[in-house]
Motif scaffolding. Structure first.
Motif, mmCIF file in Angstrom:
data_model
loop_
_atom_site.group_PDB
_atom_site.id
_atom_site.type_symbol
_atom_site.label_atom_id
_atom_site.label_comp_id
_atom_site.label_asym_id
_atom_site.label_seq_id
_atom_site.Cartn_x
_atom_site.Cartn_y
_atom_site.Cartn_z
ATOM 1 N N GLY A 35 0.825 -1.210 0.000
ATOM 2 C CA GLY A 35 0.000 0.000 0.000
ATOM 3 C C GLY A 35 0.854 1.253 0.000
ATOM 4 O O GLY A 35 0.550 2.227 -0.703
ATOM 5 N N MET A 36 1.930 1.228 0.790
ATOM 6 C CA MET A 36 2.832 2.384 0.827
ATOM 7 C C MET A 36 3.432 2.645 -0.553
ATOM 8 O O MET A 36 3.474 3.782 -1.027
ATOM 9 C CB MET A 36 3.946 2.109 1.839
ATOM 10 C CG MET A 36 5.071 3.151 1.854
ATOM 11 S SD MET A 36 6.479 2.657 2.911
ATOM 12 C CE MET A 36 7.219 1.370 1.893
ATOM 13 N N PHE A 37 3.901 1.580 -1.203
ATOM 14 C CA PHE A 37 4.531 1.743 -2.516
ATOM 15 C C PHE A 37 3.521 2.213 -3.561
ATOM 16 O O PHE A 37 3.801 3.126 -4.349
ATOM 17 C CB PHE A 37 5.163 0.419 -2.966
ATOM 18 C CG PHE A 37 6.438 0.087 -2.252
ATOM 19 C CD1 PHE A 37 7.434 1.041 -2.064
ATOM 20 C CD2 PHE A 37 6.661 -1.191 -1.756
ATOM 21 C CE1 PHE A 37 8.612 0.729 -1.406
ATOM 22 C CE2 PHE A 37 7.825 -1.512 -1.101
ATOM 23 C CZ PHE A 37 8.812 -0.549 -0.914
ATOM 24 N N LEU A 38 2.347 1.607 -3.584
ATOM 25 C CA LEU A 38 1.364 1.965 -4.606
ATOM 26 C C LEU A 38 0.919 3.416 -4.452
ATOM 27 O O LEU A 38 0.711 4.131 -5.446
ATOM 28 C CB LEU A 38 0.159 1.022 -4.532
ATOM 29 C CG LEU A 38 0.432 -0.455 -4.841
ATOM 30 C CD1 LEU A 38 -0.866 -1.257 -4.825
ATOM 31 C CD2 LEU A 38 1.130 -0.612 -6.177
ATOM 32 N N THR A 39 0.770 3.864 -3.213
ATOM 33 C CA THR A 39 0.395 5.261 -2.968
ATOM 34 C C THR A 39 1.486 6.209 -3.475
ATOM 35 O O THR A 39 1.215 7.220 -4.124
ATOM 36 C CB THR A 39 0.146 5.490 -1.463
ATOM 37 O OG1 THR A 39 -0.881 4.608 -1.012
ATOM 38 C CG2 THR A 39 -0.260 6.926 -1.200
ATOM 39 N N GLY A 40 2.735 5.887 -3.145
ATOM 40 C CA GLY A 40 3.848 6.730 -3.581
ATOM 41 C C GLY A 40 3.977 6.779 -5.085
ATOM 42 O O GLY A 40 4.207 7.849 -5.676
ATOM 43 N N VAL A 41 3.826 5.631 -5.731
ATOM 44 C CA VAL A 41 3.950 5.570 -7.200
ATOM 45 C C VAL A 41 2.803 6.348 -7.854
ATOM 46 O O VAL A 41 3.008 7.085 -8.833
ATOM 47 C CB VAL A 41 3.954 4.097 -7.673
ATOM 48 C CG1 VAL A 41 3.825 4.022 -9.195
ATOM 49 C CG2 VAL A 41 5.219 3.394 -7.206
ATOM 50 N N TYR A 42 1.602 6.214 -7.299
ATOM 51 C CA TYR A 42 0.448 6.960 -7.833
ATOM 52 C C TYR A 42 0.689 8.468 -7.741
ATOM 53 O O TYR A 42 0.421 9.216 -8.684
ATOM 54 C CB TYR A 42 -0.816 6.573 -7.059
ATOM 55 C CG TYR A 42 -2.038 7.371 -7.461
ATOM 56 C CD1 TYR A 42 -2.747 7.047 -8.612
ATOM 57 C CD2 TYR A 42 -2.466 8.451 -6.687
ATOM 58 C CE1 TYR A 42 -3.864 7.783 -8.990
ATOM 59 C CE2 TYR A 42 -3.581 9.191 -7.056
ATOM 60 C CZ TYR A 42 -4.271 8.856 -8.208
ATOM 61 O OH TYR A 42 -5.373 9.598 -8.576
ATOM 62 N N ALA A 43 1.243 8.899 -6.611
ATOM 63 C CA ALA A 43 1.520 10.326 -6.432
ATOM 64 C C ALA A 43 2.563 10.806 -7.449
ATOM 65 O O ALA A 43 2.470 11.916 -7.987
ATOM 66 C CB ALA A 43 2.006 10.594 -5.006
ATOM 67 N N MET A 44 3.558 9.995 -7.703
ATOM 68 C CA MET A 44 4.580 10.343 -8.699
ATOM 69 C C MET A 44 3.956 10.479 -10.084
ATOM 70 O O MET A 44 4.294 11.393 -10.851
ATOM 71 C CB MET A 44 5.672 9.273 -8.731
ATOM 72 C CG MET A 44 6.519 9.197 -7.471
ATOM 73 S SD MET A 44 7.703 10.561 -7.360
ATOM 74 C CE MET A 44 8.924 10.051 -8.553
ATOM 75 N N LYS A 45 3.021 9.575 -10.392
ATOM 76 C CA LYS A 45 2.351 9.643 -11.708
ATOM 77 C C LYS A 45 1.475 10.890 -11.800
ATOM 78 O O LYS A 45 1.501 11.614 -12.816
ATOM 79 C CB LYS A 45 1.500 8.379 -11.912
ATOM 80 C CG LYS A 45 0.548 8.434 -13.104
ATOM 81 C CD LYS A 45 1.278 8.565 -14.436
ATOM 82 C CE LYS A 45 0.306 8.552 -15.606
ATOM 83 N NZ LYS A 45 -0.655 9.646 -15.598
ATOM 84 N N GLU A 46 0.731 11.179 -10.763
ATOM 85 C CA GLU A 46 -0.156 12.340 -10.780
ATOM 86 C C GLU A 46 0.637 13.640 -10.839
ATOM 87 O O GLU A 46 0.169 14.646 -11.369
ATOM 88 C CB GLU A 46 -1.066 12.325 -9.540
ATOM 89 C CG GLU A 46 -2.113 11.231 -9.568
ATOM 90 C CD GLU A 46 -3.025 11.345 -10.785
ATOM 91 O OE1 GLU A 46 -3.742 12.356 -10.922
ATOM 92 O OE2 GLU A 46 -2.989 10.417 -11.641
#
Length: 801
Positions: free
Chosen positions: A722-733
């Motif tokens: 969950g931590m990784f997916l949230t961080g990656v999503y933020a990088m994409k956005e």
């Protein structure tokens, strides 16, 4: 006496001085770096109310020079933190501190009067018995000792580093008649073992060895090109990688180094070599003289033989100088029939006969330039050195040639080269004629695994001294030590019960043949030997897996073949890791992707200092799947008891892999987790295989037992995912990464977390290997991954799509 070097003083902080200081800091030595104190304030210093007595002002020159060195790219430091070993000061306030130093190196401006004036002051403070040397590219060393004390003279000689000192391996040692021979022996040994240099003993003749021959080679090329009407681009095509020289070849290299350097050395040689049979070669051609007058000195002035300009649409383009008009024109593509015939010849030594036999202008260029070079080096013995191998060593280490002039001559054939010299009206040294007349047809030969050179004085062959500390695989190959081989790898007996697996595929990529070689090496070692080394003498350890094969199978959607290929690679890594004999990796140069994964699975790693190591699969739209992701997770989990929050450690590893980080040195590879406690760094890459062999012997002698596969690797499941997916999503956005980057990162996170497990779980290595293989396989089915692979294969450049 038992001499050790704990602290070095470097006098002069210019480009060379600051870089020499940095390299001593690299190897753990404390450095005192000094320069002159300013004689006037800058406008900014005046505004701040500073005076010439202010410490910030007094050390401004040396601190600015060191700051520029630290920011330089490529860096002169293995790690930025190593700069902490360098203390700065100025000649007025701090010269007395050289009394605490074991070695003082003078690196000030190339003027004899300034050097001698500084030595007057050095004698006031230098501790008797300590080393004192001068770094100069041309000033006669013996002139610097006039008026000096006996102790100074005994401990003084020239130490000519080449720029940049970290990367160019040559160190010329130039004694005077008064230098104590034990000092020369110490410097030769210290330069080799501790500074990682090819140390070459040179006579005190103008420009010593490397610059004398190297600058002649450049100036002779200028003469030949004018005779044949060749362009700048044509000469660079003819004098680059095809003959084992740098890609920057003749003119691009001159631009990078600075034409003022070439002009100054050539002028100095023209003035100081009245008896040189080829002294006219050092006279500047009109175009070079005019370029000097115009300050067209290369990169430092924005233009030289090449100039970068803005073309249509603001796009940069490279223009080349027309030497007949001294006007720039768009750089032209170059093609010669002779060069086309060498494209299928991978081995450098095999190309020279083909090049010299060319029927076009390229062939004529090679015949004339080889003739001039062969004649020149033959006549430099015994003037600049008594031993021909020293000339080859100096040109390889100082100018980056893969083969020195005598090695090139051997490849062409000594008799054929001699005939070429005569046919072009050049004068061959009598000793070469005598050598051929006596039936000796080569300058070098290998007997009993030992490389020997022809000695002109004794008219026989002698072993090259010092190489007993090196293992040279070519010499073992020539002595019948190859036990097994295929097109991609060889298994060689290193002696003392240790085998070596050597790669010889293109760029040492890891394909089926190399994997077969690794497995055969383990098999043979387990049967009749004590240990295995994986190392080679190529410029790079390995550029990674065979991407071309992956791309071909992916285009054909033959995913079963890709799955089998990855599974075989994983099995080979695990077979190597869990064998009954110790396995030692010897990375150097590029050690990427699969090359990095291989070393991650070795019992011990003996890395050359210049090792650029990393898991770079992310850059081509994939994740490491040869056990690399698994191994990094395993290594991270092993640190969980050290106190730092576990998810922080896992995040750091995720960033390392997802950003495809590559170490800029072996020391930095420790910081990135690719090397670990127990692994070692060897500054001189020539010693690495010998050191690795000894490491394998030590492990065997210590009672090596086969380790057992890990089944208790802690993974964090959904908690970390969950931590990784949230961080990656933020990088994409935030538009920092693309949608495809996001997809790759999510798959990497899934593997590193052990999947979407509901809680912390202990898993096996095989569990993680299966996850990484599945993720890799799924990504080969993505169009954007194939576009990234295609870009690397066709242009060598990463594509961010």
């Amino acid at each position: 006496m038992n001499r050790t070097i704990k602290k070095v003083a470097v006098l002069g902080s210019g480009v060379m001085g600051s870089r020499i200081a940095a390299h001593f800091a690299n190897i753990g030595v404390q450095v005192l770096l000094l320069d002159i104190a300013p004689r006037e304030l800058t406008p900014d210093e005046e505004k701040k109310g500073l005076t010439l007595d202010s410490p910030l002002v007094r050390n401004r020159i040396v601190n600015s020079s060191l700051e520029a060195a630290v920011k330089a790219n490529p860096s002169p430091l293995y790690r930025k933190a190593d700069v902490s070993r360098i203390k700065t000061g100025n000649f007025d306030d701090n010269l007395k501190e050289i009394a605490t130093c074991d070695w003082t190196i003078e690196v000030v401006v190339e003027r004899l009067d300034i050097k001698k004036s500084l030595f007057d002051r050095v004698e006031q403070f230098r501790k008797p018995g300590t080393l004192i040397t001068s770094n100069t590219s041309g000033i006669p060393i013996h002139l610097m000792t006039e008026g000096r004390s006996d102790d100074f003279k005994r401990h003084f000689c020239g130490t000519h580093f080449f720029n940049p000192p970290r990367y160019l391996k040559l160190l010329e040692i130039i004694p005077t008649p008064d230098t104590d021979p034990t000092i020369v022996d110490f410097l030769m040994h210290y330069g080799d073992l501790y500074l990682g240099k090819t140390t070459v003993l040179a006579k005190d003749t103008p420009a010593f060895i490397a610059n004398r021959v190297g600058v002649f080679a450049i100036m002779d090329v200028l003469q030949v090109m004018q005779k044949l009407g060749l362009t700048v681009e044509e000469v660079d095509k003819l004098t680059g990688p095809v003959i084992g020289h740098a890609k920057s070849a003749t003119f691009r290299t001159s631009d990078v180094v600075g034409l003022d350097t070439l002009i100054n050395v050539a002028n100095g040689l023209a003035q100081n070599l009245p008896n040189d049979e080829a002294k006219d070669a050092f006279q500047l051609p009109d175009f070079l003289r005019k370029m000097g007058e115009n300050k067209w000195l290369g990169d430092k002035t924005g233009q030289g033989f090449y100039k970068k300009v803005k073309g249509e649409g603001g796009k940069s383009e490279i223009q080349a100088l027309d030497l007949s008009t001294l006007e720039y024109k768009p750089s032209a593509k170059v093609k010669f029939a002779t060069l086309e015939t060498t494209k299928a010849i991978d081995k450098l030594a095999d190309r020279f006969k083909v090049l010299a036999a060319g029927k076009d202008k390229a062939g004529e260029f090679y015949r004339q330039s080889f003739a001039g070079r062969f004649a020149y080096v033959s006549n430099r013995i015994p003037e600049i050195t008594d031993a021909l191998y020293k000339i080859d060593d100096a040109l390889r280490a100082g100018f980056g040639w893969e083969m020195g002039p005598f090695e090139t001559w051997d490849a062409l054939g000594v008799q054929a080269g001699a005939e070429l010299v005569k046919a072009n009206g050049k004068q061959l040294a009598p000793w070469v004629e005598d050598m051929l007349a006596a039936g000796n047809t080569t300058f070098y030969k290998v007997e009993g695994g030992v490389k020997q050179y022809y000695d002109a004085e004794t008219k026989g062959y002698k072993a090259i001294p010092g190489v007993e500390n090196f293992i040279i695989l070519d010499n073992l190959r020539a002595s019948g030590k190859v036990l097994w081989k295929n097109s991609g790898a060889s298994v060689i007996d290193l002696g003392d019960g240790i085998l070596n697996v050597e790669f010889h595929s293109k760029m040492n990529t890891l394909g089926t043949d190399v994997i077969q070689g690794l497995l055969k090496g383990v098999e043979l070692a387990e049967k009749n030997f004590r240990g295995l080394v994986v190392g080679n003498d190529a410029p790079n350890f390995s550029a990674g897996a065979n991407l071309g094969l992956v791309y071909m199978y992916a285009l054909e959607q033959d995913y079963d073949e890709i799955n089998m290929m990855i599974a075989q690679f994983q099995q080979a890594m695990m077979r190597m890791r869990y064998s009954s004999i110790p396995v030692v990796g010897v990375p150097h140069g590029l050690t990427l992707g699969g090359g990095c994964e291989l070393n991650l699975h070795c019992d011990r790693v003996i890395a050359s200092a210049e090792t650029y190591m990393g898991l770079v699969e992310f850059g081509v739209g994939l994740i490491p799947a040869g056990g690399g992701t698994k191994e990094m997770v395993l290594r991270t989990a092993a640190k969980y008891e050290e106190g730092e929050p576990e998810l922080n450690l896992l995040r750091n590893t995720f960033v390392t892999i997802s950003m495809a980080k590559v170490s800029t040195s072996a020391q930095e590879a420790f910081d990135l987790g690719f090397l670990r406690r127990g692994d070692e760094v060897v500054v001189n890459s020539n010693r690495a295989i010998m050191e690795a062999k000894q490491a394998a012997i030590d492990l065997a002698d210590a009672g090596y037992t086969m380790p057992t596969q890990k089944t208790n690797i802690k993974v964090h499941g959904k908690n970390a995912l969950g931590m990784f997916l949230t961080g990656v999503y933020a990088m994409k956005e935030g538009n920092y990464i693309s949608a495809h980057d996001q997809k790759i990162a999510e798959k990497l996170a899934y593997v590193m977390c052990g999947g979407d497990l509901s809680a912390h779980t202990e898993v096996s290595e095989q569990y993680l290997l299966d996850l990484e293989r599945e993720a890799f396989l799924s990504l080969t089915g993505e169009r954007k991954t194939l576009e990234r692979i295609q870009s690397i294969l066709t242009t060598g450049k990463p594509l961010r799509n």
